[in-house]
Enzyme design. Structure first.
Site, PDB file in Angstrom:
ATOM      1  N   LYS A  45      11.447 -16.277  76.590  1.00 46.86           N
ATOM      2  CA  LYS A  45      11.608 -16.735  77.718  1.00 46.86           C
ATOM      3  C   LYS A  45      10.657 -17.874  78.325  1.00 46.86           C
ATOM      4  O   LYS A  45      10.134 -17.849  79.488  1.00 46.86           O
ATOM      5  CB  LYS A  45      11.288 -15.679  78.669  1.00 46.86           C
ATOM      6  CG  LYS A  45      12.452 -14.328  78.528  1.00 46.86           C
ATOM      7  CD  LYS A  45      13.608 -14.699  78.316  1.00 46.86           C
ATOM      8  CE  LYS A  45      14.603 -15.177  78.970  1.00 46.86           C
ATOM      9  NZ  LYS A  45      15.983 -15.453  78.429  1.00 46.86           N
ATOM     10  N   HIS A 100      11.199 -17.137  67.246  1.00 47.83           N
ATOM     11  CA  HIS A 100       9.872 -16.609  68.143  1.00 47.83           C
ATOM     12  C   HIS A 100       9.030 -16.105  67.157  1.00 47.83           C
ATOM     13  O   HIS A 100       7.986 -15.242  67.768  1.00 47.83           O
ATOM     14  CB  HIS A 100      10.713 -15.432  68.659  1.00 47.83           C
ATOM     15  CG  HIS A 100      11.402 -15.781  70.095  1.00 47.83           C
ATOM     16  ND1 HIS A 100      11.466 -16.937  70.803  1.00 47.83           N
ATOM     17  CD2 HIS A 100      12.783 -15.296  70.383  1.00 47.83           C
ATOM     18  CE1 HIS A 100      12.157 -16.914  71.550  1.00 47.83           C
ATOM     19  NE2 HIS A 100      13.329 -16.007  71.403  1.00 47.83           N
ATOM     20  N   SER A 130      10.956 -13.886  84.169  1.00 43.44           N
ATOM     21  CA  SER A 130      12.252 -14.096  83.457  1.00 43.44           C
ATOM     22  C   SER A 130      12.561 -13.219  82.371  1.00 43.44           C
ATOM     23  O   SER A 130      13.727 -12.917  82.405  1.00 43.44           O
ATOM     24  CB  SER A 130      12.083 -15.543  82.681  1.00 43.44           C
ATOM     25  OG  SER A 130      13.034 -15.868  82.151  1.00 43.44           O
TER      26      SER A 130
END
Ligand code: PPS
Length: 291
Positions: A45, A100, A130
């Site tokens: 995010k 990630h 988010s």
């Protein structure tokens, strides 16, 4: 390795369980890196898909000029979430990947400092905001009834990506081992053209003024939101699954946390942030009007 319904805990880090190929993970450190590979690395995010779109526009003229109809996910797939089961070894160079991963799980070849890493970070109050909405939107994440509970899980690292502070601090503190650029979501938001130029310089890509403008135009929130190749609407609906109405491109701004955090939550977070980030000189922008 242990796991719950949504998270797969592997080597000290939480992955999204249903999208992971464990054999691939086991061999990730030996995944062969090419000198011209580029990795977009983020905590979830923080602007991954945005940067995916920008790099794809920078690298591929057919994308910039819209002469080839291809989703950005296919131009810059996730390394560890290979939902389309692409054979990465067959991808033509230059390959762009998103990830990630924490610094200690990325392929060893990245330490040859030839392949490039763009690390995008975002102020964590907006990340939380988010992420809270996203968790209640997509089927593969654990939903949370309120922000307080989500913030608790976030601080405990009970989310995909584990502990935000560890992710960014570890990448920053080990930056000398990699060929890496740190760039913030907020800088991109405040001056997208400068951010695109910064990225071009780092990537060694010389684009004409018109081409830079074409990248910027196609990477604005509004234009990405209406571009089905970039907005993930179909991917989320058909491949990942959703559990409520929503959009991947939700607000796309700086400071939406102010609409969700109470004063007490914000102050509590500030104390933790100041303590944990005191030795990290990265600049964070918390408000759209902040310089
Ligand atoms: S993920 O699921 O980890 O890959 O999500 P990620 O792409 O990292 O982050 C999603 C947030 O990025 C916003 N976004 C943008 N903001 C501004 N401009 C553009 N062009 C843009 N594209 C994506 C997206 O809206 C998510 O943030 P929120 O705050 O939820 O709107």
């Amino acid at each position: 390795m242990d796991s719950d319904e949504y998270l797969l805990h592997f080597k000290g880090y939480n992955f999204e369980r249903s999208m992971i190929d464990i054999d691939f993970l086991e061999n990730l450190e030996d995944f062969e890196i090419r000198d011209d590979d580029v990795f977009i690395i983020t905590f979830p995010k923080s602007g991954t898909i945005w940067t995916q779109q920008i790099l794809s526009l920078i690298y591929f003229e057919t994308h910039r000029k819209q002469t080839e109809n291809m989703e950005t996910l296919d131009r810059a797939p996730f390394l560890e979430y290979n939902i389309r089961k692409v054979d990465f070894t067959k991808r033509p160079s230059p390959r762009i990947f998103c990830s990630h991963l924490p610094y200690y799980l990325v392929p060893n070849g990245l330490k040859n400092k030839k392949a490039k890493i763009v690390y995008i970070y975002r102020n964590p109050k907006d990340v939380i905001t988010s992420y809270f909405h996203f968790s209640n939107f997509v089927a593969v994440l654990k939903g949370c009834e309120n922000l307080d509970l989500f913030m608790h899980n976030f601080l405990e690292g009970k989310v995909v990506g584990s502990i935000w502070f560890d992710h960014i601090k570890d990448w920053y503190e080990h930056r000398h081992k990699f060929n890496i650029l740190f760039l913030s979501y907020e800088k991109m938001k405040k001056d997208l053209k400068s951010a695109v130029q910064t990225l071009c310089n780092f990537l060694g890509k010389e684009l004409s003024e018109d081409d830079v403008d074409a990248v910027v135009r196609q990477a604005t929130f509004k234009n990405m939101k209406s571009d089905s190749r970039a907005n993930y609407n179909d991917i989320l609906k058909n491949e990942v699954g959703t559990k409520s109405e929503g959009h991947f491109l939700r607000k796309g701004t700086i400071g939406d946390w102010k609409n969700h955090f109470t004063v007490a939550q914000s102050e509590r977070f500030d104390i933790i942030f100041q303590k944990k980030m005191k030795d990290i000189p990265l600049k964070f922008i918390w408000d759209i009007n902040e310089e």
